[in-house]
Design a protein around this motif. Structure first.
Motif, PDB file in Angstrom:
ATOM      1  N   TRP A  44       0.713  -1.192   0.009  1.00 31.43           N
ATOM      2  CA  TRP A  44      -0.096   0.094  -0.018  1.00 31.43           C
ATOM      3  C   TRP A  44       0.890   1.374  -0.189  1.00 31.43           C
ATOM      4  N   LEU A  45       2.076   1.078   0.699  1.00 26.15           N
ATOM      5  CA  LEU A  45       2.609   2.494   1.007  1.00 26.15           C
ATOM      6  C   LEU A  45       3.434   2.628  -0.286  1.00 26.15           C
ATOM      7  N   LEU A  46       3.976   1.575  -0.926  1.00 26.72           N
ATOM      8  CA  LEU A  46       4.740   1.499  -2.208  1.00 26.72           C
ATOM      9  C   LEU A  46       3.894   2.205  -3.244  1.00 26.72           C
ATOM     10  N   ALA A  47       2.748   1.492  -3.267  1.00 24.35           N
ATOM     11  CA  ALA A  47       1.711   2.057  -4.203  1.00 24.35           C
ATOM     12  C   ALA A  47       1.338   3.540  -4.036  1.00 24.35           C
ATOM     13  N   ARG A  48       1.326   3.999  -2.786  1.00 24.54           N
ATOM     14  CA  ARG A  48       0.837   5.342  -2.485  1.00 24.54           C
ATOM     15  C   ARG A  48       1.953   6.275  -3.156  1.00 24.54           C
ATOM     16  N   GLU A  55       2.110   0.381 -12.975  1.00 24.62           N
ATOM     17  CA  GLU A  55       2.276  -0.237 -14.013  1.00 24.62           C
ATOM     18  C   GLU A  55       3.105  -1.518 -13.637  1.00 24.62           C
ATOM     19  N   TYR A  56       3.081  -1.961 -12.314  1.00 19.17           N
ATOM     20  CA  TYR A  56       3.658  -3.298 -12.036  1.00 19.17           C
ATOM     21  C   TYR A  56       2.494  -4.212 -11.688  1.00 19.17           C
ATOM     22  N   ARG A  57       2.840  -5.428 -11.648  1.00 19.29           N
ATOM     23  CA  ARG A  57       1.923  -6.521 -10.842  1.00 19.29           C
ATOM     24  C   ARG A  57       2.238  -6.540  -9.282  1.00 19.29           C
ATOM     25  N   ALA A  58       1.383  -6.397  -8.695  1.00 15.50           N
ATOM     26  CA  ALA A  58       1.837  -6.487  -7.298  1.00 15.50           C
ATOM     27  C   ALA A  58       0.449  -7.237  -6.338  1.00 15.50           C
ATOM     28  N   THR A  59       0.514  -7.639  -5.382  1.00 13.98           N
ATOM     29  CA  THR A  59      -0.283  -8.093  -4.351  1.00 13.98           C
ATOM     30  C   THR A  59      -0.176  -7.396  -3.153  1.00 13.98           C
ATOM     31  N   ILE A  60      -1.039  -7.842  -2.137  1.00  8.34           N
ATOM     32  CA  ILE A  60      -1.339  -7.182  -0.950  1.00  8.34           C
ATOM     33  C   ILE A  60      -1.929  -8.165   0.147  1.00  8.34           C
ATOM     34  N   HIS A  61      -1.921  -8.168   1.451  1.00  6.74           N
ATOM     35  CA  HIS A  61      -2.773  -8.944   2.164  1.00  6.74           C
ATOM     36  C   HIS A  61      -4.091  -8.963   1.448  1.00  6.74           C
ATOM     37  N   TRP A  62      -4.881 -10.317   1.269  1.00  7.18           N
ATOM     38  CA  TRP A  62      -5.875 -10.565   0.667  1.00  7.18           C
ATOM     39  C   TRP A  62      -7.127  -9.636   1.227  1.00  7.18           C
ATOM     40  N   ASP A  63      -7.004  -9.428   2.746  1.00  2.00           N
ATOM     41  CA  ASP A  63      -8.142  -8.899   3.246  1.00  2.00           C
ATOM     42  C   ASP A  63      -8.161  -7.311   2.436  1.00  2.00           C
ATOM     43  N   GLU A  64      -7.173  -6.890   2.076  1.00  7.80           N
ATOM     44  CA  GLU A  64      -7.162  -5.778   1.488  1.00  7.80           C
ATOM     45  C   GLU A  64      -7.053  -5.116   0.044  1.00  7.80           C
ATOM     46  N   LEU A  65      -7.033  -6.505  -0.604  1.00  7.81           N
ATOM     47  CA  LEU A  65      -7.070  -6.528  -2.082  1.00  7.81           C
ATOM     48  C   LEU A  65      -7.836  -5.566  -3.021  1.00  7.81           C
ATOM     49  N   SER A  66      -9.316  -5.747  -2.670  1.00 11.35           N
ATOM     50  CA  SER A  66     -10.444  -5.144  -3.216  1.00 11.35           C
ATOM     51  C   SER A  66     -10.001  -3.398  -2.954  1.00 11.35           C
ATOM     52  N   ARG A  67      -9.697  -3.088  -1.783  1.00 15.75           N
ATOM     53  CA  ARG A  67      -9.528  -1.631  -1.541  1.00 15.75           C
ATOM     54  C   ARG A  67      -8.438  -1.251  -2.271  1.00 15.75           C
ATOM     55  N   PHE A  68      -7.281  -2.039  -2.221  1.00 19.20           N
ATOM     56  CA  PHE A  68      -5.902  -1.849  -2.823  1.00 19.20           C
ATOM     57  C   PHE A  68      -6.189  -1.760  -4.470  1.00 19.20           C
ATOM     58  N   GLU A  69      -6.982  -2.485  -5.084  1.00 26.03           N
ATOM     59  CA  GLU A  69      -7.331  -2.325  -6.506  1.00 26.03           C
ATOM     60  C   GLU A  69      -7.890  -1.123  -6.964  1.00 26.03           C
ATOM     61  N   GLU A  70      -8.967  -0.694  -6.045  1.00 29.82           N
ATOM     62  CA  GLU A  70      -9.896   0.466  -6.137  1.00 29.82           C
ATOM     63  C   GLU A  70      -8.966   1.924  -6.149  1.00 29.82           C
ATOM     64  N   THR A  71      -8.228   1.894  -5.172  1.00 29.29           N
ATOM     65  CA  THR A  71      -7.372   2.953  -4.854  1.00 29.29           C
ATOM     66  C   THR A  71      -6.242   3.133  -5.792  1.00 29.29           C
ATOM     67  N   VAL A 105      -1.748   0.135 -10.532  1.00 28.92           N
ATOM     68  CA  VAL A 105      -1.209  -1.179 -10.334  1.00 28.92           C
ATOM     69  C   VAL A 105      -1.997  -2.288 -10.764  1.00 28.92           C
ATOM     70  N   GLU A 106      -1.554  -3.319 -11.328  1.00 28.91           N
ATOM     71  CA  GLU A 106      -2.052  -4.654 -11.745  1.00 28.91           C
ATOM     72  C   GLU A 106      -2.013  -5.476 -10.460  1.00 28.91           C
ATOM     73  N   ALA A 107      -3.312  -5.313  -9.573  1.00 25.29           N
ATOM     74  CA  ALA A 107      -3.441  -5.956  -8.521  1.00 25.29           C
ATOM     75  C   ALA A 107      -3.849  -7.352  -8.714  1.00 25.29           C
TER      76      ALA A 107
END
Length: 307
Positions: free
Chosen positions: A109-113, A119-135, A139-141
């Motif tokens: 999240w902090l790197l994405a912010r 333009e990179y593929r990335a993941t995050i804790h899956w509980d936060e994935l939807s919010r990460f993708e929307e925000t 980023v290709e979540a």
């Protein structure tokens, strides 16, 4: 060459995640008897940080002006409160001094912010994935345990950090060392600690490994190993090379010498006894092979003498 990790910790970090990242690197150093990796811990201001479970870590210093090959960002819990201009400025500055950037758990999240995952593929804790993708639409979540996309590394949580570290060891130093690290850290509680099985991701290679590890004291020819698992010598040679980047002969020799190293380090058996247990005709033959593999004789290894 030694790969240097700068690990940025925040209050609320997961020490489970931290251990799963660092311990495989430490194990790689131990098994290789080389300083393949080194790491230092930092906080934004150099002050001590406390994990989610109360572990207090005194860092080596503040992140400012530090450099290395890989910057690991590890906030874990409470990451939204860390999404500040101060944090983003620090990450942008540190990014200029590190060749690769890693976001562990919610570090993505902090790197994405900071725009560092655009333009990179990335993941995050899956509980936060939807919010990460929307925000962060740039980023290709993806919902994966970990992602290595060029010089950007992300993982989804504490257990996935071990997978990421293992993948990095595999990338840097080959699959066999990565397998041995997993073997060292994960194969516990077996009755015979000197016969723990190594495993690869290839079924045929696993069968060959099982035969080899069952015949360390009386080694077989590669042809006989292939016959026992029901395939040709050529096929097992091709599969071992593809999976482990080595030959069956070299793999077999390494298994025998790894056992010799373990017995040398953990028992008081004579060198001649160890040689016999590891399939060598005499102590001299094993000593030559041992020194070629590990840079020291068994006697020097046991005494702790330098290379």
């Amino acid at each position: 060459m030694t790969c240097r990790y700068s690990i940025l910790l925040f209050n609320g970090f997961s020490n489970h995640c931290l251990a799963n990242m660092v311990e495989p690197l430490r194990a790689a150093n131990t098994l290789s008897r080389q300083l393949l990796y080194e790491w230092r811990f930092y906080s934004l201001d150099g002050k001590a940080v406390q994990s989610s479970s109360g572990l207090i870590v005194t860092p080596h210093g503040a992140l400012q002006d530090q450099c290395g090959e890989i910057l690991v960002v590890m906030p874990s819990y409470g990451y939204l409160a860390l999404d500040t201009r101060e944090t983003i400025r620090a990450l942008l500055s540190a990014a200029r001094h590190h060749a690769q950037l890693a976001g562990l758990d919610t570090g993505s999240w902090l790197l994405a912010r900071a725009g560092l995952l655009d333009e990179y593929r990335a993941t995050i804790h899956w509980d936060e994935l939807s919010r990460f993708e929307e925000t962060f639409p740039s980023v290709e979540a993806v919902q994966e345990r970990f992602v290595i996309d060029g010089n950007r590394l992300t993982c989804s949580g504490a257990m996935a950090a071990f997978d990421l570290a293992s993948a990095l060891i595999r990338r840097d130093h080959g699959p066999l060392l990565s397998i041995e690290v997993g073997h060292l850290l994960m194969s516990r509680g077996v009755a015979d600690p000197y016969a723990l099985p190594l495993k690869s991701e290839d079924t045929l290679v696993n069968r060959a490994l099982a035969v080899m590890q069952g015949n360390l004291e009386t080694p077989l020819s590669v042809r006989d190993v292939a016959r026992k698992i029901g395939c040709s010598q050529k096929r097992i040679e091709m599969r071992v090379q593809a999976e482990l980047r080595t030959t069956p002969q070299a793999l077999y020799r390494r298994l025998r010498l790894n056992l010799a190293r373990k017995l040398t380090e953990e028992t008081e058996q004579s060198i001649a006894e160890i040689a016999s247990r590891c399939g060598y005709e005499n102590a001299s033959a094993m000593t030559r092979a041992f020194k070629a593999e590990f840079g020291r004789t068994p006697t020097a290894f046991r005494s702790g003498a330098p290379n």
